[in-house]
Design a protein around this motif. Structure first.
Motif, mmCIF file in Angstrom:
data_model
loop_
_atom_site.group_PDB
_atom_site.id
_atom_site.type_symbol
_atom_site.label_atom_id
_atom_site.label_comp_id
_atom_site.label_asym_id
_atom_site.label_seq_id
_atom_site.Cartn_x
_atom_site.Cartn_y
_atom_site.Cartn_z
ATOM 1 N N SER A 370 0.836 -1.193 0.000
ATOM 2 C CA SER A 370 0.000 0.000 0.000
ATOM 3 C C SER A 370 0.869 1.242 0.000
ATOM 4 N N ASN A 371 0.409 2.282 -0.718
ATOM 5 C CA ASN A 371 1.169 3.525 -0.766
ATOM 6 C C ASN A 371 0.515 4.613 0.079
ATOM 7 N N LYS A 372 -0.347 4.234 1.035
ATOM 8 C CA LYS A 372 -0.953 5.180 1.967
ATOM 9 C C LYS A 372 -0.637 4.761 3.387
ATOM 10 N N GLU A 373 -0.462 5.765 4.234
ATOM 11 C CA GLU A 373 -0.024 5.490 5.604
ATOM 12 C C GLU A 373 -1.063 4.688 6.370
ATOM 13 N N ASP A 374 -2.355 5.009 6.152
ATOM 14 C CA ASP A 374 -3.407 4.309 6.887
ATOM 15 C C ASP A 374 -3.972 3.131 6.104
ATOM 16 N N SER A 376 -5.642 3.014 3.509
ATOM 17 C CA SER A 376 -7.039 3.229 3.118
ATOM 18 C C SER A 376 -7.303 2.847 1.673
ATOM 19 N N ASP A 377 -6.238 2.610 0.892
ATOM 20 C CA ASP A 377 -6.455 2.187 -0.487
ATOM 21 C C ASP A 377 -6.661 0.681 -0.589
ATOM 22 N N LEU A 378 -6.669 -0.023 0.556
ATOM 23 C CA LEU A 378 -6.923 -1.457 0.575
ATOM 24 C C LEU A 378 -8.373 -1.725 0.971
ATOM 25 N N PRO A 379 -8.885 -2.892 0.651
ATOM 26 C CA PRO A 379 -10.229 -3.246 1.115
ATOM 27 C C PRO A 379 -10.287 -3.216 2.645
ATOM 28 N N PRO A 380 -11.480 -3.057 3.214
ATOM 29 C CA PRO A 380 -11.599 -2.876 4.673
ATOM 30 C C PRO A 380 -10.928 -3.978 5.489
ATOM 31 N N ASN A 381 -11.225 -5.237 5.160
ATOM 32 C CA ASN A 381 -10.627 -6.321 5.956
ATOM 33 C C ASN A 381 -9.112 -6.301 5.870
ATOM 34 N N GLN A 382 -8.563 -6.116 4.639
ATOM 35 C CA GLN A 382 -7.118 -6.079 4.475
ATOM 36 C C GLN A 382 -6.524 -4.854 5.160
ATOM 37 N N GLN A 383 -7.268 -3.756 5.144
ATOM 38 C CA GLN A 383 -6.793 -2.560 5.836
ATOM 39 C C GLN A 383 -6.662 -2.822 7.332
ATOM 40 N N ARG A 384 -7.654 -3.472 7.913
ATOM 41 C CA ARG A 384 -7.585 -3.759 9.348
ATOM 42 C C ARG A 384 -6.442 -4.715 9.667
ATOM 43 N N LYS A 385 -6.224 -5.728 8.797
ATOM 44 C CA LYS A 385 -5.122 -6.657 9.034
ATOM 45 C C LYS A 385 -3.777 -5.945 8.991
ATOM 46 N N LYS A 386 -3.607 -5.066 7.999
ATOM 47 C CA LYS A 386 -2.355 -4.319 7.905
ATOM 48 C C LYS A 386 -2.159 -3.422 9.122
ATOM 49 N N LEU A 387 -3.246 -2.754 9.532
ATOM 50 C CA LEU A 387 -3.139 -1.875 10.704
ATOM 51 C C LEU A 387 -2.826 -2.671 11.967
ATOM 52 N N GLN A 388 -3.479 -3.815 12.122
ATOM 53 C CA GLN A 388 -3.205 -4.638 13.295
ATOM 54 C C GLN A 388 -1.760 -5.129 13.310
ATOM 55 N N ALA A 389 -1.240 -5.518 12.133
ATOM 56 C CA ALA A 389 0.161 -5.948 12.064
ATOM 57 C C ALA A 389 1.097 -4.788 12.379
#
Length: 635
Positions: A370-374, A376-389
């Motif tokens: 992903s090229n965004k800090e949060d 947010s350009d990923l699908p919701p589930n993948q976004q949460r997984k990345k954030l949790q990691a």
């Protein structure tokens, strides 16, 4: 060190087994020799000197042949082990494949490679043990047997020469005795004739008598010499065939039996070397079986869902639009393409606006994520997984830095209590730096926790009944993009969504339309900048993306639909300098020296969009690395 220890242990085991086998073989040989002590080469083969010489030489050649066989086998074992190691190395997962290690099939394959590597190690153990023990022993034995055989044959040759010399002396003595006897007999006959001849004088008769006496004496001396030589020859011959030569033949028998016993021991020893690694090889096989049994297709399927689940809800039913109840002055709009089954038709020459941006952005995303800090350009589930990691990673760093700070504080207290141990001021700078780093990590942790809370709230809002109702206002449907955004027909619905969640947000759309109304077109060699990825998209008119005619999509309305793109005109040609394998979405492979059409220049991301003719499907379009091609643009 573990391999060395295993080799040493297996070597000791092999030596112990070999010594036990040797003791058993020696006892068996002793028993056999005691039962067959009357059967020996010295007594039974007293006249087969040449055959025994040939036989013992052939036996040693068989031993050397077995040694050569072992050397070839060691070479094969070494080559096999080396090829197994190269095989394991070549099939080790690459870094880009590490994310797939969570699947049981991938884990089983890695365990399989590990066990195959252990198998290669055991083949190396077999090779080294055969080389250091068996082949070395065979070589030493062969050398010893050749030296002993040479000594035996030398002694036998000397005995044969001595006997031959004595037989020659006996033959000469016999010939001398035979000649002397005949001469004496002739002298006696001459004397008798002279004694009876009355015409001879007494002196003449006396001369014949003296000759006879001399010849008789010579005959007697030759007889005695013959008898003496015969006695010596018989004694030597008895000693030769009864003691000396049998001793030599018995020594040859002993070394031949030693050679035969050695071959037996070495064959058994080589088998023991193989048997010593059999339990470890069996455990390797058990590990491979266990790795295969650990594969769980259901678990892998769940992990696929966990990895790729976007969190979007399936589209609702398409509403019926009653044209009789609609304002006739408003042209009907088609929103059927808002169904999230957009596809990229590259080979046919047409593609959607969203997919065109994703094609270029997907190449970099596949490399850099992903090229965004949060995220947010990923699908919701993948976004949460990345954030949790990311949160787990930051929390681990915070814990480490906290431990470092606590250690420095304790060190400072100790130095303050006892200045002889150190200067507290030397720790002060490190402590301040640690505190600063800890504050930065805590701020980052808090920021990403806020991102996660926002993502969780957005997911709850998207799954609520009110959200579903908002998607069907005024008989129009909402289109969801691949990054988890929703651009509604209604102007107010778009304002409800976060600014960083939409692939084509309301503000971006208004800015693009305003640019068109002002007569500006942000084309750069036929492309415009994408606000999501920073990459250029197609210059072809895409309704709702800020290009083309302004009256196609009025300001405030963000109808998203799939638009077929016209065939782009080539900007020039290019030639591939190097071969390229397409591994990312939107890229195409090319071979060295291949000629392609340039349809979009590099936008600063290192990728150029090209096209080639395809006999089956018309055209192939995609991105290739700019550094891999040599471009010639049209004037």
């Amino acid at each position: 060190m573990v391999v060395v220890a295993i080799i040493a242990w297996q070597t000791d085991q092999a030596k112990a087994a070999q010594q036990q086998k040797l003791a058993e073989s020696e006892s068996a040989a002793a028993a056999a020799s005691s039962s067959n002590n009357k059967m020996s080469w010295g007594t039974e083969l007293w006249d087969q000197y040449d055959n025994l010489s040939i036989h013992t030489n052939k036996g040693i050649e068989v031993l050397d042949k077995y040694a050569n066989f072992l050397r070839d086998r060691v070479a094969i074992e070494t080559e096999y082990a080396g090829k197994l190691r190269r095989l394991v190395k070549n099939y080790q997962p690459k870094k880009k494949e590490e994310e797939d290690n969570e699947f049981t099939s991938r884990q089983a394959f890695r365990n399989l490679l590990k066990e195959v590597g252990d198998l290669a190690g055991q083949r190396e153990v077999v090779s080294e043990t055969l080389q250091t023990q068996i082949i070395h022993g065979v070589t030493v034995l062969s050398k010893t047997l050749r030296e002993d055989r040479k000594k035996c044959l030398t002694d036998g040759t000397m005995l044969q020469q001595t006997l031959s010399a004595q037989l020659s002396a006996l033959e000469r003595a016999k010939r001398n005795y035979d000649k002397a006897y005949r001469d004496s007999e002739k002298a006696v006959d001459n004397y008798k004739k002279a004694d009876m001849d009355l015409n001879l004088s007494r002196a003449e008769v006396e001369r014949y008598k003296n000759i006879m006496t001399s010849k008789i004496q010579q005959s007697d001396d030759a007889k005695n010499e013959y008898a003496n030589q015969l006695q010596k020859t018989n004694n030597l011959q008895q000693q030769h065939y009864g003691i000396l030569l049998p001793a030599v033949f018995n020594r040859l028998q002993e070394l031949d039996e030693k050679r035969t016993r050695g071959i037996r021991e070495f064959i058994i020893g080589a088998a023991d070397v193989e048997s010593s690694v059999a339990p470890i090889i069996a455990r390797c096989m058990e590990g491979i079986v266990k790795a295969g049994e650990s594969i769980n297709e259901k678990e892998d399927s769940l992990k696929v869902i966990e990895r790729y689940q976007s969190g979007f809800t399936p589209p609702t039913d398409i509403p019926f639009e009653d044209l009789s109840k609609m304002d006739p002055s408003v042209a009907p709009q088609s929103n059927y393409s808002s169904v999230p089954y957009n596809h990229l038709t590259i080979k046919g020459g047409t593609l959607t606006a969203a997919k065109l941006k994703k094609a270029r952005g997907g190449i970099l995303n596949s490399i850099f994520g992903s090229n965004k800090e949060d995220f947010s350009d990923l699908p919701p589930n993948q976004q949460r997984k990345k954030l949790q990691a990311k949160i787990a990673e930051l929390q681990h760093k915070v814990d480490q830095e906290t431990n470092t700070r606590d250690g420095l504080m304790k060190m400072k207290i100790v130095y303050e209590a006892n200045s002889s141990l150190g200067n507290p001021m030397t720790v002060e700078g490190q402590l301040n730096e640690s505190e600063h780093e800890l504050d930065k990590l805590k701020m980052s942790l808090k920021k990403y926790q806020g991102f996660l809370d926002k993502a969780n709230q957005l997911q709850v809002a998207n799954n609520s009944p009110q959200s579903n109702r908002n998607q069907l206002q005024n008989g129009h449907r909402t289109s969801r993009h691949s990054n988890g955004s929703a651009s509604a027909d209604d102007h107010h619905d778009a304002d409800d969504q976060p600014d960083d969640a939409g692939s084509l947000s309301r503000s971006d759309s208004e800015d693009n339309v305003a640019q068109i109304q002002n007569g500006h077109n942000n084309n750069n060699n036929g492309s415009s900048a994408s606000p999501e990825s920073g990459l250029g998209t197609s210059h072809t008119s895409l309704p709702g993306s800020g290009q083309g005619s302004a009256n196609e999509n009025p300001i405030g309305e963000e109808t998203s639909y799939e638009a077929e793109v016209e065939m782009l005109q080539p900007l020039g040609t290019c030639r591939a300098l190097y071969p390229f394998e397409a591994t990312s979405e939107g890229s195409i492979p090319m071979s060295e020296g291949e000629e392609l059409q340039v349809i979009e220049n590099d936008q600063g991301d290192g990728w150029t969009r090209v096209r080639r003719a395809n006999n089956t499907n018309g055209w192939d379009e995609g991105f290739v690395p700019t550094s891999y091609i040599e471009c010639t643009l049209f004037a």
